[in-house]
Design a protein around this motif. Structure first.
Motif, PDB file in Angstrom:
ATOM      1  N   PRO A   1       0.809  -1.217   0.000  1.00  0.00           N
ATOM      2  CA  PRO A   1       0.000   0.000   0.000  1.00  0.00           C
ATOM      3  C   PRO A   1       0.840   1.263   0.000  1.00  0.00           C
ATOM      4  O   PRO A   1       0.481   2.268  -0.608  1.00  0.00           O
ATOM      5  N   ALA A   2       2.006   1.250   0.701  1.00  0.00           N
ATOM      6  CA  ALA A   2       2.858   2.438   0.743  1.00  0.00           C
ATOM      7  C   ALA A   2       3.385   2.794  -0.635  1.00  0.00           C
ATOM      8  O   ALA A   2       3.423   3.958  -1.027  1.00  0.00           O
ATOM      9  N   ALA A   3       3.772   1.751  -1.391  1.00  0.00           N
ATOM     10  CA  ALA A   3       4.286   2.005  -2.742  1.00  0.00           C
ATOM     11  C   ALA A   3       3.183   2.489  -3.658  1.00  0.00           C
ATOM     12  O   ALA A   3       3.418   3.270  -4.579  1.00  0.00           O
ATOM     13  N   ALA A   4       1.944   1.984  -3.411  1.00  0.00           N
ATOM     14  CA  ALA A   4       0.840   2.383  -4.275  1.00  0.00           C
ATOM     15  C   ALA A   4       0.413   3.823  -4.006  1.00  0.00           C
ATOM     16  O   ALA A   4       0.005   4.540  -4.912  1.00  0.00           O
ATOM     17  N   THR A   5       0.493   4.258  -2.752  1.00  0.00           N
ATOM     18  CA  THR A   5       0.046   5.603  -2.397  1.00  0.00           C
ATOM     19  C   THR A   5       1.139   6.643  -2.542  1.00  0.00           C
ATOM     20  O   THR A   5       0.855   7.833  -2.526  1.00  0.00           O
ATOM     21  N   GLN A   6       2.405   6.238  -2.673  1.00  0.00           N
ATOM     22  CA  GLN A   6       3.516   7.178  -2.794  1.00  0.00           C
ATOM     23  C   GLN A   6       4.289   6.913  -4.081  1.00  0.00           C
ATOM     24  O   GLN A   6       5.312   6.232  -4.083  1.00  0.00           O
ATOM     25  N   PRO A   7       3.770   7.417  -5.213  1.00  0.00           N
ATOM     26  CA  PRO A   7       4.476   7.207  -6.476  1.00  0.00           C
ATOM     27  C   PRO A   7       5.800   7.961  -6.498  1.00  0.00           C
ATOM     28  O   PRO A   7       5.945   9.012  -5.882  1.00  0.00           O
ATOM     29  N   ILE A   8       6.745   7.399  -7.198  1.00  0.00           N
ATOM     30  CA  ILE A   8       8.067   8.016  -7.318  1.00  0.00           C
ATOM     31  C   ILE A   8       7.988   9.166  -8.315  1.00  0.00           C
ATOM     32  O   ILE A   8       7.527   8.996  -9.438  1.00  0.00           O
ATOM     33  N   VAL A   9       8.435  10.340  -7.903  1.00  0.00           N
ATOM     34  CA  VAL A   9       8.401  11.532  -8.752  1.00  0.00           C
ATOM     35  C   VAL A   9       9.830  11.889  -9.144  1.00  0.00           C
ATOM     36  O   VAL A   9      10.695  12.041  -8.283  1.00  0.00           O
ATOM     37  N   ASP A  10      10.062  11.996 -10.438  1.00  0.00           N
ATOM     38  CA  ASP A  10      11.379  12.371 -10.937  1.00  0.00           C
ATOM     39  C   ASP A  10      11.582  13.868 -10.695  1.00  0.00           C
ATOM     40  O   ASP A  10      10.745  14.688 -11.095  1.00  0.00           O
ATOM     41  N   PRO A  11      12.684  14.282 -10.030  1.00  0.00           N
ATOM     42  CA  PRO A  11      12.899  15.711  -9.764  1.00  0.00           C
ATOM     43  C   PRO A  11      12.949  16.547 -11.034  1.00  0.00           C
ATOM     44  O   PRO A  11      12.480  17.685 -11.046  1.00  0.00           O
ATOM     45  N   ILE A  12      13.521  15.987 -12.117  1.00  0.00           N
ATOM     46  CA  ILE A  12      13.597  16.749 -13.366  1.00  0.00           C
ATOM     47  C   ILE A  12      12.208  16.956 -13.951  1.00  0.00           C
ATOM     48  O   ILE A  12      11.871  18.047 -14.423  1.00  0.00           O
ATOM     49  N   ASP A  13      11.358  15.901 -13.907  1.00  0.00           N
ATOM     50  CA  ASP A  13       9.999  16.038 -14.401  1.00  0.00           C
ATOM     51  C   ASP A  13       9.225  17.069 -13.585  1.00  0.00           C
ATOM     52  O   ASP A  13       8.445  17.860 -14.134  1.00  0.00           O
ATOM     53  N   GLU A  14       9.436  17.036 -12.277  1.00  0.00           N
ATOM     54  CA  GLU A  14       8.747  17.989 -11.416  1.00  0.00           C
ATOM     55  C   GLU A  14       9.199  19.411 -11.722  1.00  0.00           C
ATOM     56  O   GLU A  14       8.383  20.347 -11.782  1.00  0.00           O
ATOM     57  N   ALA A  15      10.500  19.603 -11.938  1.00  0.00           N
ATOM     58  CA  ALA A  15      11.013  20.928 -12.278  1.00  0.00           C
ATOM     59  C   ALA A  15      10.498  21.384 -13.641  1.00  0.00           C
ATOM     60  O   ALA A  15      10.140  22.552 -13.825  1.00  0.00           O
ATOM     61  N   CYS A  16      10.457  20.454 -14.595  1.00  0.00           N
ATOM     62  CA  CYS A  16       9.948  20.796 -15.929  1.00  0.00           C
ATOM     63  C   CYS A  16       8.472  21.182 -15.866  1.00  0.00           C
ATOM     64  O   CYS A  16       8.032  22.114 -16.552  1.00  0.00           O
ATOM     65  N   SER A  17       7.691  20.461 -15.054  1.00  0.00           N
ATOM     66  CA  SER A  17       6.275  20.793 -14.909  1.00  0.00           C
ATOM     67  C   SER A  17       6.103  22.183 -14.310  1.00  0.00           C
ATOM     68  O   SER A  17       5.230  22.953 -14.726  1.00  0.00           O
ATOM     69  N   SER A  18       6.964  22.504 -13.341  1.00  0.00           N
ATOM     70  CA  SER A  18       6.896  23.836 -12.729  1.00  0.00           C
ATOM     71  C   SER A  18       7.253  24.929 -13.728  1.00  0.00           C
ATOM     72  O   SER A  18       6.589  25.961 -13.809  1.00  0.00           O
ATOM     73  N   VAL A  19       8.314  24.688 -14.526  1.00  0.00           N
ATOM     74  CA  VAL A  19       8.708  25.664 -15.542  1.00  0.00           C
ATOM     75  C   VAL A  19       7.629  25.798 -16.605  1.00  0.00           C
ATOM     76  O   VAL A  19       7.307  26.908 -17.055  1.00  0.00           O
ATOM     77  N   ALA A  20       7.051  24.665 -17.018  1.00  0.00           N
ATOM     78  CA  ALA A  20       6.003  24.689 -18.044  1.00  0.00           C
ATOM     79  C   ALA A  20       4.784  25.457 -17.568  1.00  0.00           C
ATOM     80  O   ALA A  20       4.165  26.208 -18.335  1.00  0.00           O
ATOM     81  N   CYS A  21       4.431  25.286 -16.301  1.00  0.00           N
ATOM     82  CA  CYS A  21       3.286  26.011 -15.748  1.00  0.00           C
ATOM     83  C   CYS A  21       3.572  27.507 -15.677  1.00  0.00           C
ATOM     84  O   CYS A  21       2.707  28.328 -15.978  1.00  0.00           O
ATOM     85  N   ALA A  22       4.797  27.867 -15.292  1.00  0.00           N
ATOM     86  CA  ALA A  22       5.144  29.281 -15.159  1.00  0.00           C
ATOM     87  C   ALA A  22       5.240  29.972 -16.517  1.00  0.00           C
ATOM     88  O   ALA A  22       4.967  31.172 -16.625  1.00  0.00           O
ATOM     89  N   CYS A  23       5.636  29.229 -17.556  1.00  0.00           N
ATOM     90  CA  CYS A  23       5.851  29.813 -18.883  1.00  0.00           C
ATOM     91  C   CYS A  23       4.715  29.522 -19.856  1.00  0.00           C
ATOM     92  O   CYS A  23       4.842  29.805 -21.058  1.00  0.00           O
ATOM     93  N   ASN A  24       3.631  28.907 -19.373  1.00  0.00           N
ATOM     94  CA  ASN A  24       2.445  28.625 -20.199  1.00  0.00           C
ATOM     95  C   ASN A  24       2.767  27.740 -21.407  1.00  0.00           C
ATOM     96  O   ASN A  24       2.388  28.041 -22.543  1.00  0.00           O
ATOM     97  N   LEU A  25       3.490  26.658 -21.176  1.00  0.00           N
ATOM     98  CA  LEU A  25       3.788  25.719 -22.248  1.00  0.00           C
ATOM     99  C   LEU A  25       2.604  24.783 -22.463  1.00  0.00           C
ATOM    100  O   LEU A  25       1.869  24.457 -21.527  1.00  0.00           O
ATOM    101  N   THR A  26       2.434  24.340 -23.692  1.00  0.00           N
ATOM    102  CA  THR A  26       1.405  23.349 -23.993  1.00  0.00           C
ATOM    103  C   THR A  26       1.866  21.964 -23.528  1.00  0.00           C
ATOM    104  O   THR A  26       3.017  21.781 -23.128  1.00  0.00           O
ATOM    105  N   ASN A  27       0.947  20.995 -23.585  1.00  0.00           N
ATOM    106  CA  ASN A  27       1.298  19.643 -23.149  1.00  0.00           C
ATOM    107  C   ASN A  27       2.409  19.054 -24.005  1.00  0.00           C
ATOM    108  O   ASN A  27       3.342  18.416 -23.494  1.00  0.00           O
ATOM    109  N   ARG A  28       2.328  19.254 -25.319  1.00  0.00           N
ATOM    110  CA  ARG A  28       3.354  18.705 -26.204  1.00  0.00           C
ATOM    111  C   ARG A  28       4.680  19.431 -25.991  1.00  0.00           C
ATOM    112  O   ARG A  28       5.743  18.797 -26.013  1.00  0.00           O
TER     113      ARG A  28
END
Length: 281
Positions: free
Chosen positions: A195-222
């Motif tokens: 259950p711990a592994a199912a409720t706590q997915p592994i998040v890649d720091p680079i993906d998380e940083a890219c998502s933050s940059v994409a949100c701040a710069c209004n990037l599209t999904n692609r």
């Protein structure tokens, strides 16, 4: 014959390097022109230095030939991407050449009529103006980057067709995703996944940083998908194969990403993502 040496060297370097660097050819032409202007005093009748006069003529001729070769390469590079754009660039280059002749010839005749000392001062003034324009006025300009921004004809139609094919592929991929999700649910029911592994997915720091940059710069999904690969140092051919995109579509996405993030190279993009990752951590 001496003026052919720099031209042959640049031509050989452009032939060996794939693709040839327009910026390197431009800088070489500028250096030849400046060196020729510095040798101008040796061409005055008062000095009577035959070697200096030959160097003056050879360097200016080499610089002129290199600029002509650069103009042909720019027209050819633009024409490879957009034939209609090459017509406009060729006309602009021709107009610039005739404008330079129309302005330079009267100045040279006027300086020659005023005497040797006036010719020397006029040459020094032209050298300063030429140096200032090329190394300060065009400091942030790049011929290679300008040619890279040229879009092929009917790029919008190709992009829309590719986006349609991408959506079709995404719809076809949905059943497999649903299947994998149901498989993971069954594994959870059987106790194969904690259950711990199912409720706590592994998040890649680079993906998380890219998502933050994409949100701040209004990037599209692609564009966000392309950003994640660029942040890992991936090249355009790898991105084309990984995301099943054409070369022109990838270049369009990369150009939009660079503009929105206010960067000019992949290294600057990686540094920006690393800074965001550090701030998140």
């Amino acid at each position: 014959m001496a003026s052919c040496i720099p031209v042959c060297v640049v031509f050989a370097a452009a032939t060996i390097r794939r693709p040839p660097s327009l910026d390197a050819s431009y800088r070489t032409a500028v250096l030849c022109i400046i060196a020729g202007l510095l040798c101008a005093p040796f061409a005055l009748p008062a000095l009577q230095d035959q070697t200096g006069e030959q160097a003056y003529i050879a360097l200016l001729s080499a610089g002129s030939d290199l600029f002509n070769m650069l103009a042909y390469c720019i027209v050819a590079s633009v024409g490879y991407r957009n034939k209609l754009g090459a017509v406009f660039v060729a006309a602009t280059v021709l107009a610039a050449q005739w404008l330079g002749i129309g302005i330079g010839a009267p100045i040279a005749q006027m300086a020659a009529a005023l005497g040797a000392l006036s010719s020397l001062w006029a040459t020094a003034a032209m050298a300063i103006i030429f140096f200032t324009f090329n190394y300060i006025g065009l400091r942030n300009f790049s011929f290679d980057r300008a040619v890279e921004t040229v879009l092929p004809a009917h790029a919008d139609e190709n992009t829309s067709d590719e986006n349609t094919s991408e959506n079709t592929m995404a719809l076809e991929a949905k059943p497999s995703r649903v299947k994998s999700a149901s498989t993971s649910d069954k594994a959870n029911e059987l106790g194969m996944v904690s259950p711990a592994a199912a409720t706590q997915p592994i998040v890649d720091p680079i993906d998380e940083a890219c998502s933050s940059v994409a949100c701040a710069c209004n990037l599209t999904n692609r564009e966000t998908d392309v950003l994640r690969l660029l942040a890992r140092g991936r090249t355009s051919p790898f991105i084309q194969e990984e995301l099943v995109l054409s070369r022109n579509t990838v270049k369009t996405h990369v150009r939009h990403i660079y503009t929105k993030l206010d960067v000019h190279s992949q290294q600057e993009l990686i540094s920006k993502v690393e800074q965001r990752k550090t701030s998140i951590e």
